[in-house]
Design a protein around this motif. Sequence first.
Motif, PDB file in Angstrom:
ATOM      1  N   THR A   1      13.346 -33.548 -23.509  1.00  0.00           N
ATOM      2  CA  THR A   1      14.588 -34.265 -23.797  1.00  0.00           C
ATOM      3  C   THR A   1      15.457 -33.415 -24.717  1.00  0.00           C
ATOM      4  N   GLN A   2      16.748 -33.221 -24.306  1.00  0.00           N
ATOM      5  CA  GLN A   2      17.706 -32.440 -25.093  1.00  0.00           C
ATOM      6  C   GLN A   2      18.854 -33.349 -25.523  1.00  0.00           C
ATOM      7  N   ARG A   3      19.273 -33.248 -26.806  1.00  0.00           N
ATOM      8  CA  ARG A   3      20.386 -34.057 -27.326  1.00  0.00           C
ATOM      9  C   ARG A   3      21.369 -33.143 -28.057  1.00  0.00           C
ATOM     10  N   ARG A   4      22.727 -33.357 -27.786  1.00  0.00           N
ATOM     11  CA  ARG A   4      23.795 -32.647 -28.487  1.00  0.00           C
ATOM     12  C   ARG A   4      24.880 -33.670 -28.898  1.00  0.00           C
ATOM     13  N   THR A   5      25.429 -33.510 -30.078  1.00  0.00           N
ATOM     14  CA  THR A   5      26.497 -34.397 -30.567  1.00  0.00           C
ATOM     15  C   THR A   5      27.745 -33.552 -30.858  1.00  0.00           C
ATOM     16  N   VAL A   6      28.887 -33.879 -30.199  1.00  0.00           N
ATOM     17  CA  VAL A   6      30.139 -33.118 -30.390  1.00  0.00           C
ATOM     18  C   VAL A   6      31.308 -34.096 -30.564  1.00  0.00           C
ATOM     19  N   ALA A   7      32.395 -33.585 -31.190  1.00  0.00           N
ATOM     20  CA  ALA A   7      33.645 -34.357 -31.324  1.00  0.00           C
ATOM     21  C   ALA A   7      34.630 -33.854 -30.268  1.00  0.00           C
ATOM     22  N   LEU A   8      35.140 -34.747 -29.424  1.00  0.00           N
ATOM     23  CA  LEU A   8      35.900 -34.330 -28.242  1.00  0.00           C
ATOM     24  C   LEU A   8      37.164 -35.203 -28.094  1.00  0.00           C
ATOM     25  N   ALA A   9      38.351 -34.529 -27.966  1.00  0.00           N
ATOM     26  CA  ALA A   9      39.593 -35.257 -27.691  1.00  0.00           C
ATOM     27  C   ALA A   9      39.650 -35.619 -26.214  1.00  0.00           C
ATOM     28  N   PRO A  10      40.521 -36.630 -25.850  1.00  0.00           N
ATOM     29  CA  PRO A  10      40.540 -37.059 -24.451  1.00  0.00           C
ATOM     30  C   PRO A  10      40.929 -35.976 -23.460  1.00  0.00           C
ATOM     31  N   THR A  11      41.701 -34.972 -23.884  1.00  0.00           N
ATOM     32  CA  THR A  11      42.152 -33.945 -22.944  1.00  0.00           C
ATOM     33  C   THR A  11      41.355 -32.647 -23.030  1.00  0.00           C
ATOM     34  N   GLN A  12      40.378 -32.622 -23.877  1.00  0.00           N
ATOM     35  CA  GLN A  12      39.611 -31.400 -24.059  1.00  0.00           C
ATOM     36  C   GLN A  12      38.446 -31.321 -23.087  1.00  0.00           C
ATOM     37  N   VAL A  13      38.094 -30.073 -22.823  1.00  0.00           N
ATOM     38  CA  VAL A  13      36.906 -29.792 -22.032  1.00  0.00           C
ATOM     39  C   VAL A  13      35.999 -28.898 -22.872  1.00  0.00           C
ATOM     40  N   VAL A  14      34.866 -29.330 -23.144  1.00  0.00           N
ATOM     41  CA  VAL A  14      33.909 -28.562 -23.955  1.00  0.00           C
ATOM     42  C   VAL A  14      32.669 -28.287 -23.105  1.00  0.00           C
ATOM     43  N   PRO A  15      32.389 -26.985 -22.896  1.00  0.00           N
ATOM     44  CA  PRO A  15      31.155 -26.678 -22.156  1.00  0.00           C
ATOM     45  C   PRO A  15      29.918 -27.006 -23.022  1.00  0.00           C
ATOM     46  N   LEU A  16      28.936 -27.593 -22.453  1.00  0.00           N
ATOM     47  CA  LEU A  16      27.708 -27.976 -23.153  1.00  0.00           C
ATOM     48  C   LEU A  16      26.581 -27.084 -22.663  1.00  0.00           C
ATOM     49  N   GLU A  17      26.210 -26.127 -23.512  1.00  0.00           N
ATOM     50  CA  GLU A  17      25.173 -25.172 -23.151  1.00  0.00           C
ATOM     51  C   GLU A  17      23.786 -25.771 -23.471  1.00  0.00           C
ATOM     52  N   VAL A  18      23.115 -26.237 -22.467  1.00  0.00           N
ATOM     53  CA  VAL A  18      21.762 -26.812 -22.625  1.00  0.00           C
ATOM     54  C   VAL A  18      20.837 -26.140 -21.636  1.00  0.00           C
ATOM     55  N   GLU A  19      19.818 -25.535 -22.158  1.00  0.00           N
ATOM     56  CA  GLU A  19      18.822 -24.898 -21.291  1.00  0.00           C
ATOM     57  C   GLU A  19      17.617 -25.826 -21.125  1.00  0.00           C
ATOM     58  N   MET A  20      17.306 -26.091 -19.876  1.00  0.00           N
ATOM     59  CA  MET A  20      16.157 -26.951 -19.553  1.00  0.00           C
ATOM     60  C   MET A  20      14.983 -26.061 -19.129  1.00  0.00           C
ATOM     61  N   GLY A  21      14.031 -25.894 -20.040  1.00  0.00           N
ATOM     62  CA  GLY A  21      12.862 -25.088 -19.716  1.00  0.00           C
ATOM     63  C   GLY A  21      11.729 -25.954 -19.175  1.00  0.00           C
ATOM     64  N   PRO A  22      10.662 -25.321 -18.713  1.00  0.00           N
ATOM     65  CA  PRO A  22       9.513 -26.093 -18.205  1.00  0.00           C
ATOM     66  C   PRO A  22       8.838 -26.868 -19.334  1.00  0.00           C
ATOM     67  N   ALA A  23       8.330 -28.033 -19.026  1.00  0.00           N
ATOM     68  CA  ALA A  23       7.635 -28.849 -20.023  1.00  0.00           C
ATOM     69  C   ALA A  23       6.330 -28.165 -20.415  1.00  0.00           C
ATOM     70  N   ALA A  24       5.844 -28.519 -21.563  1.00  0.00           N
ATOM     71  CA  ALA A  24       4.573 -27.951 -22.028  1.00  0.00           C
ATOM     72  C   ALA A  24       3.452 -28.338 -21.075  1.00  0.00           C
ATOM     73  N   LEU A  25       2.688 -27.346 -20.704  1.00  0.00           N
ATOM     74  CA  LEU A  25       1.602 -27.589 -19.755  1.00  0.00           C
ATOM     75  C   LEU A  25       0.314 -27.900 -20.500  1.00  0.00           C
ATOM     76  N   ALA A  26      -0.424 -28.875 -19.995  1.00  0.00           N
ATOM     77  CA  ALA A  26      -1.724 -29.235 -20.559  1.00  0.00           C
ATOM     78  C   ALA A  26      -2.762 -29.190 -19.448  1.00  0.00           C
ATOM     79  N   ALA A  27      -3.819 -28.453 -19.691  1.00  0.00           N
ATOM     80  CA  ALA A  27      -4.887 -28.327 -18.695  1.00  0.00           C
ATOM     81  C   ALA A  27      -6.216 -28.701 -19.322  1.00  0.00           C
ATOM     82  N   THR A  28      -7.031 -29.401 -18.568  1.00  0.00           N
ATOM     83  CA  THR A  28      -8.369 -29.796 -19.022  1.00  0.00           C
ATOM     84  C   THR A  28      -9.401 -29.195 -18.085  1.00  0.00           C
ATOM     85  N   VAL A  29     -10.290 -28.429 -18.651  1.00  0.00           N
ATOM     86  CA  VAL A  29     -11.366 -27.805 -17.876  1.00  0.00           C
ATOM     87  C   VAL A  29     -12.689 -28.441 -18.289  1.00  0.00           C
TER      88      VAL A  29
END
Length: 264
Positions: A1-29
């Motif tokens: 889960t990624q969260r970002r908080t920004v202040a944005l005017a109605p006419t503005q465009v703000v790029p939101l740079e969020v990288e979604m990586g692989p979830a932590a892997l858990a293995a049971t042997v």
Amino acid sequence: TQRRTVALAPTQVVPLEVEMGPAALAATVEVVARSSDVLLETAQVATNFSQDLLSALPTNRDYRAVMLMAPSVHPTGPGGAFSTAGSMSFENLFMVNGVTVNENLRGQAQDLVIEDAIQETTVATAGISAEFGRFGGGVVNMVTKSGGNEFSGTFRETLTNDNWRALVPKRENDPFANDTKLDDVVPTHEYTVGGPVIRDRVWFFTAGRLQTNALNRQLVITNIPYIFTDKSQRFEGKVTYSLDSNHRVQGAFTKINRDEINGT
């Protein structure tokens, strides 16, 4: 889960740079395998024998059969007593659940254990820690079973007869040249019962062995025959308490009632 908080005017465009990586892997042997019978990560030279192995072999189920299979152990002492790594036969230490059961006269093991109650037997022959004490040969430790979360039990009936043994071949000047046998079938009753008192916390285990044995013997010189009777009742009780996953407390009590008639 990624969260970002920004202040944005109605006419503005703000790029939101969020990288979604692989979830932590858990293995049971899970590895299921039979543990080694030889102790490898210690300087101690020892071999472990489970009671299931002894029950499958054409031999007795007591500690004597175990010692005959252990390396560096030989029945060369008086009366077939065991010598470990060249030591005297009275220098071995015999224990049941870590408690010494040697008798005081010849240093041999008391017949306190119930064969069906034994879980495993360890025979140590060299490199043994000084914490045991009172030994100059080997250390034999018999560990009995404990109860579990499921109720379980066994019952064994063993029949013996003095008449089924082979006579000693007659020799010159043999004081027992007229040895005779007694034809009497003797039953041996063995039972074990174990189970939970409080699941995952407290367990109990109990066992018993009842036998009244009769053998034909004879006096020296006169060769007069007589009957030797050995009535023995062995009992064991054990309670196991688990404080947590790393700490466990056990209390065990073993007793034998024995009456001999015409003993020598």
